[in-house]
Design a protein around this motif. Structure first.
Motif, short mmCIF file in Angstrom:
data_model
loop_
_atom_site.label_atom_id
_atom_site.label_comp_id
_atom_site.label_asym_id
_atom_site.label_seq_id
_atom_site.Cartn_x
_atom_site.Cartn_y
_atom_site.Cartn_z
N LEU A 123 -4.14 7.69 0.99
CA LEU A 123 -4.26 8.99 1.67
C LEU A 123 -4.08 8.84 3.18
CD1 LEU A 123 -7.21 10.54 -0.39
CD2 LEU A 123 -4.76 10.97 -0.63
N LYS A 124 -4.59 7.75 3.74
CA LYS A 124 -4.44 7.53 5.19
C LYS A 124 -2.97 7.37 5.55
CE LYS A 124 -6.32 4.55 8.86
NZ LYS A 124 -6.53 5.49 9.90
N ARG A 164 -6.07 4.10 -10.81
CA ARG A 164 -6.28 4.71 -9.49
C ARG A 164 -5.09 5.60 -9.11
NH1 ARG A 164 -8.18 -0.06 -6.18
NH2 ARG A 164 -9.96 0.02 -7.56
N ASP A 191 -7.00 0.66 -2.07
CA ASP A 191 -8.00 1.72 -2.15
C ASP A 191 -7.33 3.09 -2.05
OD1 ASP A 191 -11.18 1.73 -1.79
OD2 ASP A 191 -10.32 3.49 -0.78
N VAL A 192 -7.97 4.08 -2.65
CA VAL A 192 -7.49 5.46 -2.56
C VAL A 192 -7.34 5.87 -1.10
CG1 VAL A 192 -8.13 7.87 -3.01
CG2 VAL A 192 -8.51 6.13 -4.77
N ALA A 193 -8.30 5.43 -0.27
CA ALA A 193 -8.28 5.80 1.16
C ALA A 193 -7.04 5.27 1.86
CB ALA A 193 -9.54 5.27 1.84
N TYR A 194 -6.55 4.07 1.45
CA TYR A 194 -5.35 3.50 2.08
C TYR A 194 -4.15 4.44 1.85
CZ TYR A 194 -7.82 -1.06 1.77
OH TYR A 194 -8.70 -2.10 1.84
N VAL A 231 -5.05 9.53 -8.01
CA VAL A 231 -4.54 9.99 -6.70
C VAL A 231 -3.42 11.00 -6.91
CG1 VAL A 231 -3.50 9.32 -4.50
CG2 VAL A 231 -5.23 7.86 -5.55
#
Ligand code: FES
Length: 160
Positions: free
Chosen positions: A72-73, A104, A67-70, A108
């Motif tokens: 960025l995190k 994706r 995921d994009v969130a992974y 990103v």
């Protein structure tokens, strides 16, 4: 001497954090597909191939599940770079997960560029289970790129 000073100045202007601590080594979070890249990384270890010990592998079932969130995190929590490894196009065990990963990663990279982070801090590579040599080589090349970029300015603190 003047050359290293101007390099530091350039890094500061680029938002890469200025002076690089002497003992700094790039920390890489690697999201690796269970069916190919993770096995390739495992084989690289068993074969005693050399690559940075600062590589933190995280096994995922498919590059399409990253995921994009992974990403960025990982960058927010101290990674200097994020590596996504998947099966070669056409070989994904979930048919088209790696195509999703590719789309994706493009998005990103644009987001990173938009907030002043060099998009080279995110790297996508197709590595099969038998390509241990390729795995070690691409990780080493990525490590070298991150050394040139310096510490990640987005990282609030080193939690990794
Ligand atoms: S199963 Fe490996 S990339 Fe999808």
């Amino acid at each position: 001497m003047a050359d290293s000073k101007s390099k530091s100045k350039k890094k500061a202007e680029d938002g890469t954090g200025g002076e690089t601590p002497k003992d700094w080594n790039p920390r890489i979070v690697g999201f690796l597909c269970n069916w190919c890249s993770y096995t390739g990384a495992d084989l690289a270890g068993v074969s005693r191939l050399q690559y940075t010990p600062e590589f933190i592998p995280i096994r995922v079932m498919c590059s399409g599940s990253v995921d994009v969130a992974y990403i960025l995190k990982a960058l927010l929590e101290g990674a200097d770079g994020v590596f996504v490894g998947g099966c070669h196009l056409g070989d994904c065990h979930y048919l088209n997960g790696n195509y999703k990963a590719r789309r994706r990663v493009v998005v990103v990279k644009e987001v990173l560029e938009g907030i002043g982070i060099d998009p080279r801090r995110l790297h996508l590579e197709w590595v099969s289970a038998s390509e241990s040599g390729k795995f070690a080589k691409v990780v080493s090349t990525f490590d070298q790129t991150l050394r040139e970029l310096g510490p990640n300015p987005l990282a609030k603190e080193r939690l990794l």
